[in-house]
Motif scaffolding. Structure first.
Motif, mmCIF file in Angstrom:
data_model
loop_
_atom_site.group_PDB
_atom_site.id
_atom_site.type_symbol
_atom_site.label_atom_id
_atom_site.label_comp_id
_atom_site.label_asym_id
_atom_site.label_seq_id
_atom_site.Cartn_x
_atom_site.Cartn_y
_atom_site.Cartn_z
ATOM 1 N N ILE A 129 -68.403 10.519 -52.596
ATOM 2 C CA ILE A 129 -69.234 10.717 -51.401
ATOM 3 C C ILE A 129 -69.003 9.590 -50.393
ATOM 4 O O ILE A 129 -68.902 9.819 -49.183
ATOM 5 N N LYS A 130 -68.878 8.354 -50.903
ATOM 6 C CA LYS A 130 -68.616 7.220 -50.021
ATOM 7 C C LYS A 130 -67.295 7.406 -49.280
ATOM 8 O O LYS A 130 -67.216 7.251 -48.057
ATOM 9 N N LYS A 131 -66.256 7.745 -50.029
ATOM 10 C CA LYS A 131 -64.931 7.918 -49.427
ATOM 11 C C LYS A 131 -64.957 9.023 -48.369
ATOM 12 O O LYS A 131 -64.410 8.867 -47.277
ATOM 13 N N GLN A 132 -65.631 10.126 -48.696
ATOM 14 C CA GLN A 132 -65.689 11.254 -47.764
ATOM 15 C C GLN A 132 -66.483 10.881 -46.514
ATOM 16 O O GLN A 132 -66.102 11.242 -45.392
ATOM 17 N N SER A 133 -67.571 10.147 -46.683
ATOM 18 C CA SER A 133 -68.398 9.741 -45.541
ATOM 19 C C SER A 133 -67.639 8.783 -44.629
ATOM 20 O O SER A 133 -67.654 8.928 -43.399
ATOM 21 N N TYR A 134 -66.982 7.794 -45.226
ATOM 22 C CA TYR A 134 -66.209 6.838 -44.438
ATOM 23 C C TYR A 134 -65.071 7.540 -43.693
ATOM 24 O O TYR A 134 -64.746 7.193 -42.558
ATOM 25 N N ARG A 135 -64.469 8.526 -44.361
ATOM 26 C CA ARG A 135 -63.369 9.276 -43.757
ATOM 27 C C ARG A 135 -63.861 10.030 -42.515
ATOM 28 O O ARG A 135 -63.203 10.030 -41.475
ATOM 29 N N ARG A 136 -65.025 10.652 -42.630
ATOM 30 C CA ARG A 136 -65.570 11.420 -41.499
ATOM 31 C C ARG A 136 -65.955 10.493 -40.350
ATOM 32 O O ARG A 136 -65.749 10.811 -39.175
ATOM 33 N N ILE A 137 -66.536 9.321 -40.687
ATOM 34 C CA ILE A 137 -66.903 8.355 -39.643
ATOM 35 C C ILE A 137 -65.666 7.819 -38.957
ATOM 36 O O ILE A 137 -65.623 7.654 -37.734
ATOM 37 N N SER A 138 -64.619 7.562 -39.748
ATOM 38 C CA SER A 138 -63.347 7.070 -39.196
ATOM 39 C C SER A 138 -62.772 8.078 -38.210
ATOM 40 O O SER A 138 -62.304 7.713 -37.128
ATOM 41 N N ASP A 139 -62.789 9.364 -38.581
ATOM 42 C CA ASP A 139 -62.298 10.403 -37.674
ATOM 43 C C ASP A 139 -63.145 10.492 -36.406
ATOM 44 O O ASP A 139 -62.635 10.705 -35.309
#
Length: 310
Positions: free
Chosen positions: A74-84
């Motif tokens: 969940i952390k990785k997915q959240s950071y990925r979405r924020i990065s995008d």
């Protein structure tokens, strides 16, 4: 979001040893042990069965590891979405690739990718497809470039990049002219019966190609004279070029070996997919998608050149 403790506990489980885990994490064993003891005291139960040869998780440990991995996902997915969203593009992409096909792609693709995403760390892993697939499923690899047949796919997501043919490779000195089947469109075919007395070197049984090759020989009731197995298609082609054997290789591998070898299709052309795979339910980042696009363009360019020259 500080998830280092979770990552440390997962590393102990992966290494099955607190000593090895501490080495991989660049921590002292004492410091890692103190982290574990503090967590176990907080939870009121042990997370690992202490054994000198094998630290295996207890039932409570299995629950912690399952939840911890989900938190990291969940952390990785959240950071990925924020990065995008913010165009910050910081972070890490872990990329799996097969040892023969992958490194060439990586050294050509990475410089272009790095120009666009200079702050993104890309970590390559050279692995067999059989090792990659479960690592993708567990989230240990973000993306993996794999070559396989549709029936070999598991419960991951797959994007087919292109299709390529599996070819029969024989020494140029071997005269099979009487057996060759010409084709109006495409490469001539060669019945395996024409090679029933010839020695072969195959890719080993760990590869995704091998089960299908074994199946074809069985269906045609031919027992190949197998010299040995190998994990490297370059080994096969060097031996073919040296007039030692025949082999079965992928179309893209054949492009490197144009002299001293004749290539033929099977009577019924055999094709597989070059595919990128990622964990089911995961949204790929823009950076990952760009890396995939660069890899696809690179391989398609090679494939087009190889089809014109072999």
């Amino acid at each position: 979001m500080d998830t280092r403790l979770i990552e440390h506990i997962i590393k102990i489980a992966e290494e099955k040893s607190i000593t090895k885990a501490a080495e991989k994490l660049y921590l002292t064993q004492s410091a890692l042990n103190q982290q574990l003891l503090k967590l176990e005291h907080e939870l009121g139960t042990e997370l690992f069965k202490r054994n000198k040869a094998d630290w295996s998780p207890t039932k409570a440990g299995e629950i912690y590891l399952e939840g911890g991995k989900e938190i990291l996902r969940i952390k990785k997915q959240s950071y990925r979405r924020i990065s995008d969203l913010t165009d910050s593009y910081k972070g890490t992409i872990t990329v799996g690739m097969t040892p023969v096909r992958g490194p060439d792609m990586f050294i050509h693709v990475y410089p272009h990718f790095h120009k666009t995403y200079p702050n993104m760390v890309v970590v390559p892993y050279e692995l067999s497809v059989h090792r990659m697939q479960p690592m993708i499923a567990s989230g240990d690899l973000d993306i993996g470039f794999v070559t396989l047949f549709d029936k070999q796919k598991i419960d991951n997501e797959y994007i087919n990049l292109y299709e390529e043919e599996i070819l029969i490779a024989i020494p140029s000195s071997l005269d099979v002219s009487k057996s060759v089947i010409p084709r109006a469109n495409g490469r001539p075919a060669l019945p395996l019966s024409a090679l029933k007395d010839e020695p072969f070197i195959f890719l080993n049984k760990e590869t995704t190609m091998r089960p299908y090759i074994d199946k074809i020989f069985r269906e045609q009731q031919i027992v190949p004279q197998l010299l040995f197995d190998t994990a490297n298609t370059n080994t096969i082609l060097e031996m073919v070029r040296a007039n030692i054997c025949c082999g079965i290789v992928s179309e893209s591998t054949a492009r490197r070996y144009k002299t001293g070898i004749q290539y033929f299709s099977f009577e019924k052309p055999l094709k597989w997919n070059v595919t990128v795979s990622y964990q089911k339910g995961v949204l790929l980042s823009k950076a990952s998608l760009l890396f995939i696009e660069y890899a696809k363009k690179y391989w398609l360019s090679l494939l087009e050149r190889s089809r014109n020259n072999i």
